[in-house]
Structure formats: C-alpha cells, structure tokens
Design a protein around this motif. Structure first.
Motif, PDB file in Angstrom:
ATOM      1  N   ILE A   1      21.741  20.486 -16.419  1.00  0.00           N
ATOM      2  CA  ILE A   1      21.835  20.671 -14.803  1.00  0.00           C
ATOM      3  C   ILE A   1      23.506  21.281 -13.866  1.00  0.00           C
ATOM      4  N   SER A   2      22.827  22.297 -12.650  1.00  0.00           N
ATOM      5  CA  SER A   2      24.101  22.499 -12.140  1.00  0.00           C
ATOM      6  C   SER A   2      24.550  21.465 -11.191  1.00  0.00           C
ATOM      7  N   PHE A   3      24.161  20.554 -10.894  1.00  0.00           N
ATOM      8  CA  PHE A   3      24.756  19.661 -10.467  1.00  0.00           C
ATOM      9  C   PHE A   3      23.821  17.784 -10.457  1.00  0.00           C
ATOM     10  N   GLN A   4      25.206  17.214 -10.614  1.00  0.00           N
ATOM     11  CA  GLN A   4      25.091  15.873 -10.765  1.00  0.00           C
ATOM     12  C   GLN A   4      24.511  14.742  -9.826  1.00  0.00           C
ATOM     13  N   ARG A   5      23.247  15.196  -9.427  1.00  0.00           N
ATOM     14  CA  ARG A   5      22.929  14.737  -7.412  1.00  0.00           C
ATOM     15  C   ARG A   5      22.292  13.422  -8.309  1.00  0.00           C
ATOM     16  N   VAL A   6      21.469  12.843  -9.013  1.00  0.00           N
ATOM     17  CA  VAL A   6      21.607  11.593  -9.293  1.00  0.00           C
ATOM     18  C   VAL A   6      22.968  10.627  -9.115  1.00  0.00           C
ATOM     19  N   THR A   7      23.672  10.771 -10.468  1.00  0.00           N
ATOM     20  CA  THR A   7      24.913   9.993 -10.282  1.00  0.00           C
ATOM     21  C   THR A   7      25.357  10.456  -9.263  1.00  0.00           C
ATOM     22  N   VAL A   8      25.981  11.251  -8.357  1.00  0.00           N
ATOM     23  CA  VAL A   8      26.132  11.114  -6.712  1.00  0.00           C
ATOM     24  C   VAL A   8      25.724  10.208  -6.011  1.00  0.00           C
ATOM     25  N   GLY A   9      24.396  10.462  -5.738  1.00  0.00           N
ATOM     26  CA  GLY A   9      23.929   9.648  -5.446  1.00  0.00           C
ATOM     27  C   GLY A   9      23.602   7.843  -5.614  1.00  0.00           C
ATOM     28  N   LEU A  10      23.210   7.096  -6.708  1.00  0.00           N
ATOM     29  CA  LEU A  10      23.943   6.529  -7.384  1.00  0.00           C
ATOM     30  C   LEU A  10      25.398   5.632  -6.959  1.00  0.00           C
ATOM     31  N   ILE A  11      26.360   6.876  -6.780  1.00  0.00           N
ATOM     32  CA  ILE A  11      27.803   6.599  -6.419  1.00  0.00           C
ATOM     33  C   ILE A  11      27.607   6.112  -4.353  1.00  0.00           C
ATOM     34  N   VAL A  12      27.291   6.726  -4.474  1.00  0.00           N
ATOM     35  CA  VAL A  12      26.703   6.942  -2.465  1.00  0.00           C
ATOM     36  C   VAL A  12      26.037   5.241  -1.829  1.00  0.00           C
ATOM     37  N   THR A  13      24.437   5.346  -3.238  1.00  0.00           N
ATOM     38  CA  THR A  13      24.251   4.035  -2.361  1.00  0.00           C
ATOM     39  C   THR A  13      24.593   2.809  -2.392  1.00  0.00           C
ATOM     40  N   ASN A  14      25.654   2.972  -3.899  1.00  0.00           N
ATOM     41  CA  ASN A  14      27.012   1.447  -4.425  1.00  0.00           C
ATOM     42  C   ASN A  14      27.608   1.482  -3.595  1.00  0.00           C
ATOM     43  N   ILE A  15      28.054   2.425  -2.581  1.00  0.00           N
ATOM     44  CA  ILE A  15      29.433   2.527  -1.690  1.00  0.00           C
ATOM     45  C   ILE A  15      28.792   2.240  -0.434  1.00  0.00           C
ATOM     46  N   LEU A  16      27.470   2.863  -0.352  1.00  0.00           N
ATOM     47  CA  LEU A  16      27.510   2.316   1.062  1.00  0.00           C
ATOM     48  C   LEU A  16      26.754   0.871   1.235  1.00  0.00           C
ATOM     49  N   VAL A  17      26.306   0.000   0.192  1.00  0.00           N
ATOM     50  CA  VAL A  17      26.102  -0.888   0.100  1.00  0.00           C
ATOM     51  C   VAL A  17      26.839  -2.292  -0.639  1.00  0.00           C
TER      52      VAL A  17
END
Length: 231
Positions: free
Chosen positions: A14-30
């Motif tokens: 993969i070129s970018f870990q977009r699911v990992t980053v998405g999970l991190i962003v979601t956790n921070i927003l919550v």
C-alpha cells in the motif's frame, strides 16, 4: 514493560496506511467529544457506549437506549484520559501500518474490529457481574501485537523499557516482553482497573485471525516470500 516507539519496516504494497490514520483520527475526535461533556455526561456516555459485562451477559438492562451488542464496537473508541488514548494510539501508529500493508485495507479494518470484540467478550465472560464499563482500544491494538509478532518478529524497532530505558532490538523481544507482562499482571494485579484479560483476548484473536486474513504472498514469521506483482 516494553513500549514500541518506531520500527524499521517500510510499506511494501500500500502507498499509505489510510485505515490506520482514519482509526487514529476517529479516536482523537471521539476523545475531544468526551472532554466537551460534563462529568455526569461522561459517566453516562461510558455506560451507554462502553461494554458493561452485567448488561451484556448478566441480564442487567442496557444503559439508555443503546444496545449493548453495538457497544462491542463503540467501546474501542472511548478513552479514560489523554494517557490512555496516547498509549493506544502509539501502538496503533507503530504497528498498524505494516499490519494494514500485510492484510489490505478492508481485511485490516475487519481484523482490528474483531480483535476488539473478542477482547471485550473474554473480559465480559470473566467479569459477568461487573457494572463498570469497559472502554479503550487496547483489546484491538493487542491484536496488532499478535499480527506483528507472527509476520515481522525479526524487524528491529526502538522501544522504551520501564518508561525510561531506550532499546533497539528485534520486534519479538519488544512485543514478546509486552505479552509476558500482560500474563504477569493477570496474576499479580487481578483487581486492577486495567483490563488485562481484555488485552489477552485481543492478542489471542490476533493469533487466530492473522494467518487467515493476511495476503497469501505474505509469509509468517518474516520468512522469504515469492515474487508477485500486485495491483
């Protein structure tokens, strides 16, 4: 206890870990949403969206109108404080990108959620009378520990031992030490508010799921893989 800080393991597919980053962003927003609540509202949110073992398995009514079965997913995105959040997100950031690379985006997301669900179920089974809500991403990230150990045990990584000693050693030493610590704490500190059995449940799920969800060309235990073209 070992805490991984950085690994020498570039992405291969993969070129970018977009699911990992998405999970991190979601956790921070919550978490930011949690911090905006009044103290009483925080308790109510933990009870509604966290996993309450007595409500899930013990016949106790759900808190509010949110089904306890859905809380098996939502609990992973709630955290008690900034250090709880930071520790889980550090594990997710260091380990998640390579596991996402090895599984593919969709299967990685499914893997992450299933490990978190397994962690909550094991914890609830062992604490079926508890009315204290379980929250946090530790069960899901424990699954990442298992996947990384199975797929990249010899990769070198920087870690901190007992919060102060920097080490540069293979992943099997860092993550194996982390796993051993969980089992020690189950025996040494059974009444702790930390859900040690939840960590073990997530780790066990990761061991089981990784061989089935990894890409076929990805070898176990860091072995040599055949050359393939990947779109």
């Amino acid at each position: 206890m070992f805490i991984p800080i950085h690994d020498d393991n570039p992405l291969k597919v993969i070129s970018f870990q977009r699911v990992t980053v998405g999970l991190i962003v979601t956790n921070i927003l919550v978490f930011l949403w949690q911090t905006s609540l009044a103290p009483g509202e925080i308790i109510a949110a933990d009870q509604a969206f966290g996993v309450v073992p007595a409500a899930l398995l013990g016949g106790m009514p759900d808190f509010g109108n949110f089904p306890e079965e859905f809380a098996l997913v939502t609990y992973m995105f709630l955290h008690a404080d900034v250090w709880h959040l930071a520790g889980n997100m550090l594990f997710l950031w260091v380990l998640g990108d390579n596991v996402e690379d090895d599984l593919g985006h969709l299967r990685y997301l499914i893997f992450y959620l299933l490990c978190g669900i397994a962690a909550a179920l094991l914890f609830a089974l062992l604490r079926s009378e508890s009315t204290v809500p379980l929250i946090g991403a530790s069960g899901a990230t424990s699954g990442l520990v298992a996947a990384y150990l199975l797929l990249h045990p010899r990769v070198k990584m920087w870690a901190v031992f007992v919060m102060r000693i920097p080490l540069y050693i293979p992943a099997w030493g860092v993550l194996g030490g982390w796993v051993a610590f969980q089992f020690v704490m189950v025996v040494a500190d059974p009444g702790s508010p930390t859900a040690w059995w939840g960590h073990i449940g997530g780790f066990a799920a990761g061991l089981i799921l990784t061989p089935f969800l990894k890409r076929r060309e990805v070898p176990l235990f860091g072995g040599a893989s055949r050359k393939t073209d990947t779109a």
